[in-house]
Design an enzyme around this catalytic site. Sequence first.
Site, PDB file in Angstrom:
ATOM      1  CD  GLU A 290      43.915  61.483  91.305  1.00 46.39           C
ATOM      2  OE1 GLU A 290      44.728  62.138  91.346  1.00 46.39           O
ATOM      3  OE2 GLU A 290      43.205  60.259  92.286  1.00 46.39           O
ATOM      4  N   GLY A 292      35.616  60.618  90.378  1.00 52.29           N
ATOM      5  CA  GLY A 292      35.167  59.601  89.101  1.00 52.29           C
ATOM      6  C   GLY A 292      33.753  59.215  89.424  1.00 52.29           C
ATOM      7  NE  ARG A 293      31.777  55.567  93.673  1.00 53.72           N
ATOM      8  CZ  ARG A 293      31.456  54.400  93.679  1.00 53.72           C
ATOM      9  NH1 ARG A 293      30.575  53.494  93.507  1.00 53.72           N
ATOM     10  NH2 ARG A 293      32.892  53.705  94.585  1.00 53.72           N
ATOM     11  CE1 TYR A 334      31.114  47.480  95.651  1.00 57.62           C
ATOM     12  CE2 TYR A 334      32.447  46.760  94.856  1.00 57.62           C
ATOM     13  CZ  TYR A 334      31.767  47.526  94.934  1.00 57.62           C
ATOM     14  OH  TYR A 334      31.929  48.218  93.431  1.00 57.62           O
ATOM     15  CB  CYS A 361      23.893  30.013  84.145  1.00 54.50           C
ATOM     16  SG  CYS A 361      23.226  28.504  85.026  1.00 54.50           S
ATOM     17  CD  GLU A 362      27.628  31.721  89.075  1.00 48.13           C
ATOM     18  OE1 GLU A 362      27.015  32.075  90.887  1.00 48.13           O
ATOM     19  OE2 GLU A 362      28.128  31.510  88.445  1.00 48.13           O
ATOM     20  CE1 TYR A 390      35.391  52.385  89.860  1.00 38.38           C
ATOM     21  CE2 TYR A 390      33.220  53.763  90.416  1.00 38.38           C
ATOM     22  CZ  TYR A 390      35.010  53.424  90.492  1.00 38.38           C
ATOM     23  OH  TYR A 390      35.614  54.740  90.905  1.00 38.38           O
TER      24      TYR A 390
END
Length: 442
Positions: A290, A292-293, A334, A361-362, A390
């Site tokens: 499988e 994906g990335r 992360y 605004c972070e 992702y």
Amino acid sequence: MHLYGTQSVNNLGHLTIGGVDAVELATTYGTPLLVYDIALFRQRAKAFKETFKQAGIKAQVAYASKAFSSIAIYEVAKQMNLSLDVVSGGELYTAVMADFPREKIHFHGNNKSFEELQYAFDEKIGCIVIDNFLEIELIKEISEARQQSMNVLLRVTPGVNASTHDYITTGQEDSKFGFDLKNGQADDAFLKLFNHPYITVLGMHCHIGSQIFETAAFRLAAEALMEKMVEWRKKFKFVCPVLNLGGGFGIRYTSEDKPLPPSDYVQEMENVVLSMTREHNYPLPEIWIEPGRSLVGDAGTTLYKTGSTKTVPGTRTYVAVDGGMSDNIRPALYGAKYTAVSAGKMMDPHLDKVTIAGKCCESGDKLIEDTYLAEPVEGDIVAVFCTGAYTYSMASNYNRLPKPAIVFCEDGEHQLIVRRETYEDIIKLDIPLQKTDSGKLS
């Protein structure tokens, strides 16, 4: 600088993707813009399939579509004769809208609802990957009430701790996913389904994590599952026709990443399965994987337009772009790392050390810390590489920012496949407050 897939630099000194000028794309579709090099997706898919074909092993390569889901990418996966891994009713619905072959859809997830499982039965999909004991009972209930058959795999945790980030490690014993191989859960789950009149157990599934750069963990996982398969044949006279070894194959985000070719991961799995089936005289199972990335990750590039610049003397220079954690949460979530270039100044020296900041605004909305660009001025187009996995699938409307548009490029042509959200889109689910004559809620 490292370019990916079909990327190159044209005579204007602009980055090109799939033969299309990145600055032209930004001008045509606006920014932020997520651009996919579809030729690279096709190349990666073909490489996985060819490795199995050369070994003479029957296999299914299923696109793990949680990495990026859309009707158009499902259509490309269908063109490449891939199977499809979905993890929600929404992804299944998208696959249905793309008219993806139902028999090649595998439904994953650790908390599938009764309604989602009913939907899977409605569409007669190829396989449900069972994750827990409640799901066993729900599937039994649906299949018996309808007298309808369904193929299933049992997701197991083989106790393999892959070398990756804690948030994307899934094969160890302490995981929210699957039945533990070592404490008897997998055996209990199997016995609840063995010889059921409507449910066919195809075998086992495992997924040990994501962004893995070495093959040892895949070898250990394959050995653990093969040992259990041999045990089940001895105890229950049951032979697993399918062995699903998941995905998690790493890609190159920065120069620090050293991924292996897709064939290396697959060959390691093949070697274990071939060796153990010969040793135990076990029928060779069909192998499912499988990716994906590793199919879409470095096929995607996000184009941003620069705005303000702020220099903190002796500390750093911030260059703000018109996107950020709303379209790519991974750096804030992360600590994911990326590389970037000045897409319209590829021939200019990239000597200015900057931090690329988002517009949310972070304080933590920083896409890349300490990267190098050509001398930045307002309106430059910055390309951030390897954003195909992702990013859009985890995007949000934080600060009520619209999600970006998405374009596919291939052989000098480009096509819009997801339109940019509008402000109207953002409020379309809002319901104005209903007030009484007194002005209070009724």
